[in-house]
Structures are given as C-alpha cells and as structure tokens.
Design a protein around this motif. Sequence first.
Motif, PDB file in Angstrom:
ATOM      1  N   ASP A   1       3.044   9.726  -9.999  1.00 21.64           N
ATOM      2  CA  ASP A   1       1.855   9.642 -10.823  1.00 21.64           C
ATOM      3  C   ASP A   1       2.240   9.888 -12.273  1.00 21.64           C
TER       4      ASP A   1
ATOM      5  N   SER B   1       2.461   1.845  -3.424  1.00 19.31           N
ATOM      6  CA  SER B   1       1.539   2.339  -4.441  1.00 19.31           C
ATOM      7  C   SER B   1       1.181   3.805  -4.212  1.00 19.31           C
ATOM      8  N   THR B   2       1.241   4.287  -2.993  1.00 20.17           N
ATOM      9  CA  THR B   2       0.912   5.690  -2.729  1.00 20.17           C
ATOM     10  C   THR B   2       2.116   6.598  -2.877  1.00 20.17           C
ATOM     11  N   THR B   3       3.341   6.031  -2.889  1.00 21.90           N
ATOM     12  CA  THR B   3       4.534   6.872  -3.024  1.00 21.90           C
ATOM     13  C   THR B   3       5.110   6.848  -4.429  1.00 21.90           C
TER      14      THR B   3
ATOM     15  N   SER C   1       0.824  -1.202   0.000  1.00 21.58           N
ATOM     16  CA  SER C   1       0.000   0.000   0.000  1.00 21.58           C
ATOM     17  C   SER C   1       0.862   1.257   0.000  1.00 21.58           C
TER      18      SER C   1
END
Length: 70
Positions: free
Chosen positions: A66, A61-63, A58
């Motif tokens: 983009d 995937s958030t770090t 998790s």
Amino acid sequence: MAKLTLDDVEYDTDDFTDKEVAILKEVQYNDSVKRQLEYQWRCVSNIGETLVKELKVSLQSTTEPDNEAA
C-alpha cells in the motif's frame, strides 16, 4: 437416395438393411454428441482459464504494498 462413403467405397443408403440404417443413425448420433461435448469442453476450458487469470489479477492487487501508508 443418399450416398455414404466409407474407406473410399461409396454406398447407396437406400440399399441398407434395417440393421445398417440403425447403425448409421447411431453413428450420426454419436458424432453429434461428440461435437457437443467437444464444444462444451472448449467452453469450460476457456472459462477456467479466464477465472484463473481473474484470480491472479485479484491476488496481485491485494498483495501489492500500500503506497499510501508511506
């Protein structure tokens, strides 16, 4: 007529005194509790490892940058 072997000596539990029977029952209960606790420890350890892996995935995937913003 149950047999019990301790230190390579076989005993007939029918010959046990009341005190010896009580001690044997306590040893058996202790062994049962020990096995239950070992099982619980393995379960808790496995769940903990799984949760840490899930947290790592998790966080990765958030770090991650983009790609759509470029």
